[in-house]
Design a protein around this motif. Structure first.
Motif, PDB file in Angstrom:
ATOM      1  N   ILE A   1      10.793   8.534  -4.245  1.00  0.00           N
ATOM      2  CA  ILE A   1      11.730   7.619  -4.920  1.00  0.00           C
ATOM      3  C   ILE A   1      10.934   6.894  -5.989  1.00  0.00           C
ATOM      4  O   ILE A   1       9.910   6.266  -5.691  1.00  0.00           O
ATOM      5  N   VAL A   2      11.384   7.028  -7.233  1.00  0.00           N
ATOM      6  CA  VAL A   2      10.716   6.407  -8.373  1.00  0.00           C
ATOM      7  C   VAL A   2      11.605   5.276  -8.882  1.00  0.00           C
ATOM      8  O   VAL A   2      12.756   5.525  -9.236  1.00  0.00           O
ATOM      9  N   VAL A   3      11.087   4.060  -8.914  1.00  0.00           N
ATOM     10  CA  VAL A   3      11.818   2.946  -9.517  1.00  0.00           C
ATOM     11  C   VAL A   3      11.245   2.745 -10.913  1.00  0.00           C
ATOM     12  O   VAL A   3      10.041   2.507 -11.071  1.00  0.00           O
ATOM     13  N   LEU A   4      12.107   2.881 -11.899  1.00  0.00           N
ATOM     14  CA  LEU A   4      11.665   2.860 -13.295  1.00  0.00           C
ATOM     15  C   LEU A   4      12.212   1.629 -14.016  1.00  0.00           C
ATOM     16  O   LEU A   4      13.397   1.571 -14.355  1.00  0.00           O
ATOM     17  N   GLY A   5      11.349   0.652 -14.238  1.00  0.00           N
ATOM     18  CA  GLY A   5      11.731  -0.522 -15.024  1.00  0.00           C
ATOM     19  C   GLY A   5      11.454  -0.300 -16.495  1.00  0.00           C
ATOM     20  O   GLY A   5      10.899   0.721 -16.881  1.00  0.00           O
ATOM     21  N   HIS A   6      11.839  -1.250 -17.326  1.00  0.00           N
ATOM     22  CA  HIS A   6      11.624  -1.052 -18.767  1.00  0.00           C
ATOM     23  C   HIS A   6      11.590  -2.377 -19.522  1.00  0.00           C
ATOM     24  O   HIS A   6      12.024  -3.412 -19.018  1.00  0.00           O
ATOM     25  N   SER A   7      11.106  -2.307 -20.746  1.00  0.00           N
ATOM     26  CA  SER A   7      11.007  -3.470 -21.641  1.00  0.00           C
ATOM     27  C   SER A   7      12.374  -3.862 -22.190  1.00  0.00           C
ATOM     28  O   SER A   7      13.292  -3.042 -22.238  1.00  0.00           O
ATOM     29  N   SER A   8      12.501  -5.111 -22.609  1.00  0.00           N
ATOM     30  CA  SER A   8      13.730  -5.618 -23.248  1.00  0.00           C
ATOM     31  C   SER A   8      14.969  -5.425 -22.389  1.00  0.00           C
ATOM     32  O   SER A   8      16.054  -5.141 -22.907  1.00  0.00           O
ATOM     33  N   CYS A   9      14.810  -5.586 -21.076  1.00  0.00           N
ATOM     34  CA  CYS A   9      15.941  -5.386 -20.167  1.00  0.00           C
ATOM     35  C   CYS A   9      16.879  -6.587 -20.216  1.00  0.00           C
ATOM     36  O   CYS A   9      16.486  -7.716 -19.909  1.00  0.00           O
TER      37      CYS A   9
ATOM     38  N   GLU B   1       0.823  -1.223   0.000  1.00  0.00           N
ATOM     39  CA  GLU B   1       0.000   0.000   0.000  1.00  0.00           C
ATOM     40  C   GLU B   1       0.856   1.272   0.000  1.00  0.00           C
ATOM     41  O   GLU B   1       0.340   2.367  -0.210  1.00  0.00           O
ATOM     42  N   TYR B   2       2.157   1.123   0.217  1.00  0.00           N
ATOM     43  CA  TYR B   2       3.007   2.320   0.241  1.00  0.00           C
ATOM     44  C   TYR B   2       3.344   2.815  -1.168  1.00  0.00           C
ATOM     45  O   TYR B   2       3.913   3.885  -1.324  1.00  0.00           O
ATOM     46  N   ALA B   3       3.031   2.017  -2.197  1.00  0.00           N
ATOM     47  CA  ALA B   3       3.289   2.495  -3.566  1.00  0.00           C
ATOM     48  C   ALA B   3       2.202   3.479  -3.953  1.00  0.00           C
ATOM     49  O   ALA B   3       1.020   3.174  -3.860  1.00  0.00           O
ATOM     50  N   ARG B   4       2.602   4.643  -4.374  1.00  0.00           N
ATOM     51  CA  ARG B   4       1.658   5.734  -4.592  1.00  0.00           C
ATOM     52  C   ARG B   4       1.597   6.151  -6.055  1.00  0.00           C
ATOM     53  O   ARG B   4       2.551   5.917  -6.817  1.00  0.00           O
TER      54      ARG B   4
ATOM     55  N   ALA C   1      11.680   3.485   5.559  1.00  0.00           N
ATOM     56  CA  ALA C   1      10.392   3.146   6.193  1.00  0.00           C
ATOM     57  C   ALA C   1       9.919   4.277   7.111  1.00  0.00           C
ATOM     58  O   ALA C   1       8.738   4.628   7.130  1.00  0.00           O
ATOM     59  N   LYS C   2      10.872   4.863   7.817  1.00  0.00           N
ATOM     60  CA  LYS C   2      10.529   5.965   8.721  1.00  0.00           C
ATOM     61  C   LYS C   2      10.003   7.179   7.946  1.00  0.00           C
ATOM     62  O   LYS C   2       8.967   7.759   8.295  1.00  0.00           O
ATOM     63  N   ALA C   3      10.695   7.549   6.896  1.00  0.00           N
ATOM     64  CA  ALA C   3      10.269   8.717   6.116  1.00  0.00           C
ATOM     65  C   ALA C   3       8.917   8.458   5.447  1.00  0.00           C
ATOM     66  O   ALA C   3       8.077   9.356   5.337  1.00  0.00           O
ATOM     67  N   VAL C   4       8.703   7.235   4.993  1.00  0.00           N
ATOM     68  CA  VAL C   4       7.405   6.897   4.385  1.00  0.00           C
ATOM     69  C   VAL C   4       6.304   7.010   5.437  1.00  0.00           C
ATOM     70  O   VAL C   4       5.250   7.603   5.196  1.00  0.00           O
ATOM     71  N   LYS C   5       6.591   6.459   6.612  1.00  0.00           N
ATOM     72  CA  LYS C   5       5.595   6.477   7.675  1.00  0.00           C
ATOM     73  C   LYS C   5       5.242   7.902   8.099  1.00  0.00           C
ATOM     74  O   LYS C   5       4.082   8.220   8.386  1.00  0.00           O
ATOM     75  N   GLU C   6       6.246   8.753   8.094  1.00  0.00           N
ATOM     76  CA  GLU C   6       6.030  10.153   8.497  1.00  0.00           C
ATOM     77  C   GLU C   6       5.507  11.021   7.362  1.00  0.00           C
ATOM     78  O   GLU C   6       5.465  12.251   7.473  1.00  0.00           O
ATOM     79  N   ASP C   7       5.164  10.393   6.242  1.00  0.00           N
ATOM     80  CA  ASP C   7       4.647  11.138   5.086  1.00  0.00           C
ATOM     81  C   ASP C   7       5.627  12.176   4.561  1.00  0.00           C
ATOM     82  O   ASP C   7       5.226  13.240   4.088  1.00  0.00           O
TER      83      ASP C   7
END
Lengths: 214, 214, 214, 214
Positions: free
Chosen positions: B103-111, A2-5, B180-186
């Motif tokens: 934090i954005v994790v960006l995957g892609h096709s044909s990796c 649920e943390y993925a936004r 996890a802490k930063a996510v929890k604290e918004d």
């Protein structure tokens, strides 16, 4: 999970704008790259820093460079111990699978990682010495470089250490057997650069003359 | 260090052209970034692949994204063992020093890295199982993802595994206490994306619906 | 003509960079060339192949060479039948209008057109025999050269055929009355070269000794 | 073949200088291109004119563009009659064998071929009307373009006809079934450019607005 936004709306807008313009205009090239695979001519090892985009300064299109970015553009020494080594994996893939002709290590001014290394080695950042500091342990790679510039006065030491980050990486690259072999066989060349991002200057390392302006 | 070679002339020309145009026109911004430091809004974790430039698809300027690029956009689990961990160092720097909001994790096709993982886990690439294979050991990070898609038929498994590379990385990010802490604290949000580079499509991960088109 | 599309942005950037540097620095020469016309000293007939740029290997500036590039650097025999003959038009313009002093035919290694001719003449490429194959019909020009090397074993035949592409072109050039006349009057010399692009070697044709290293 | 002569000494010197410097520094790239083959992203159709080098204005390296150069950068209409068609062979090879993503037709100012066409069509060059004139017959390709600009006054007609040479070529390209198919399938885009060589300006053709500055 649920943390993925959802992606922030401004990035959605920008993507859709890119798709309607740049993608549409270059669709043939993107599709061809997808179907025929990438054949980049060079690997670039550069910093994560948001101020250093190698694609800008070299007018690069998709397909031209295989780019690894980490903190302070460092390459650790060869160490096939069976653990995770992201940088070593990237170098291995570039050289043995893609067969790039060049590896370019691109350092830069005002590098936060290098500053941290200087603080740590000068005794001003005890927290970076802790085992649990990932940045501290990563910057350990640059300790041999710090030794060479430790005698310099304050204003000169950090810029010199930024260039050492390039040189230590080049030295460590040569400890990888597949890199050394490709260099020896003239199938790969190594290049060291340092970019002053504020002034828009680029220096390249020359074995005789050191770092000189491009 | 006689193996360090001059930059190819066409790159020198391109740099000088960039300096005379883009740099001159944006000099105030580059200088300000140099003097006041970077304040990127997001960290992007993306692949080294030459076909995936996040700066293109998001129309990003210098200063906007702190970008880490490694093979297959993977984040290993939290493991403060005192060894070199380039990806963990980049995440730590982005979250604790820069205070990025996303934090954005960006995957892609044909990796190529994901394809190697599939070959290795399917028993078709014994060389990737060797202790000395950096790519093989790095792709071990994705093994939990492979388990979840191993039952899929050939044509569907690899695209599914590319999306798993994003999910495994998001899961691993949450094992870092400071994340996890930063996510929890918004103070931080995490985002998973997958880019079909040939078709110019972008999908984002949604906890309820899985990967959906942007 | 809605199929005409905008130039990819990276080429626009590169052009603007060139204009701000190379053009500005050499503006007097470019303007003089525009006002007083071109006076190239030689015509070069070379292949379209992206690996063979005569301007690189001969350090040529704008204004120096009149360059015709076609598949496999071929010149067809003189045939003034009133049809379109692009190569013959280029030779005619170079010799009768510009009065060049040299025509250089530059062949090269790994030529795709020559390989196609070898496949076709050896019976391995039936599609190239079809009337509608432009490449096949164009490579018919080289058939007399194939006859001379057909007896050679596989590894030697193609490199020999690449050199025949140069010789057949030189022979055909001499069938043009205005070329033969200019050569006879010592106003024009013909030169045959073969470039090994991977090894950076150049051979020239010598009537007594055949192709010899430059 | 006693008419084949040694290469002028200044060209031998330049080649040897190139080999000792540029080749040595880029040897890895040249060798890789030789071993792995070329993968150019675009075909460029440009004039033989010594003042127009597309590799300069676009900062291009070896491997990037497949370049066909003929008089006045013309493409004849599709005509698979079994005769020699050098331009058609080059287009066929680029599109069907290499799978280039773009074809760029690059016209230019002060084009001698275009001037000849204007003279011929205006009745001032009877010798170009002869069956034996290769330049005249080649410039016949541009006659449909001349019809569209014939009404213009003297000073405007020739620059307009230079741009027509680009448009006629784009139109003729679309008469090749394999070009039209690749364009329709979004695997190929066509681009029209006109370069003022003296002033260092570049215009691109836009379907709505005509030729506009880049």
């Amino acid at each position: 999970m649920e943390y993925a936004r959802p992606l922030p709306a401004y990035l959605v807008s920008r993507f859709q704008g890119w798709r309607a313009t740049t993608y549409q205009e270059n669709r043939a090239w993107y599709r061809r790259l997808a179907e025929k695979g990438q054949h980049p001519r060079a690997m670039v090892i550069s910093c994560c820093d948001s101020r250093v985009h190698v694609t800008s300064i070299f007018g690069a299109d998709e397909g031209e460079f295989f780019i690894h970015r980490n903190v302070a553009n460092l390459v650790p020494p060869y160490n096939p111990d069976g653990e995770y080594h992201g940088t070593s994996a990237a170098v291995e893939y570039a050289v043995t699978s893609l067969g790039v002709a060049h590896i370019v290590v691109l350092g830069h001014s005002s590098c936060g990682g290098v500053k941290g290394c200087d603080d740590m080695c000068s005794g001003h950042a005890p927290q970076l010495l802790e085992k649990s500091s990932f940045v501290g342990r990563w910057m350990d790679i640059l300790r041999p470089g710090f030794q060479r510039v430790a005698h310099l006065p304050d204003g000169e030491r950090i810029p010199a250490l930024e260039r050492q980050a390039v040189l230590v990486s080049l030295e460590n690259l040569m400890t990888f057997p597949f890199v050394a072999k490709a260099v020896k066989e003239d199938m790969l060349t190594l290049h060291g650069l340092w970019n002053n991002t504020g002034e828009g200057l680029l220096e390249q390392y020359d074995a005789q003359r050191g770092f000189i302006a491009v």
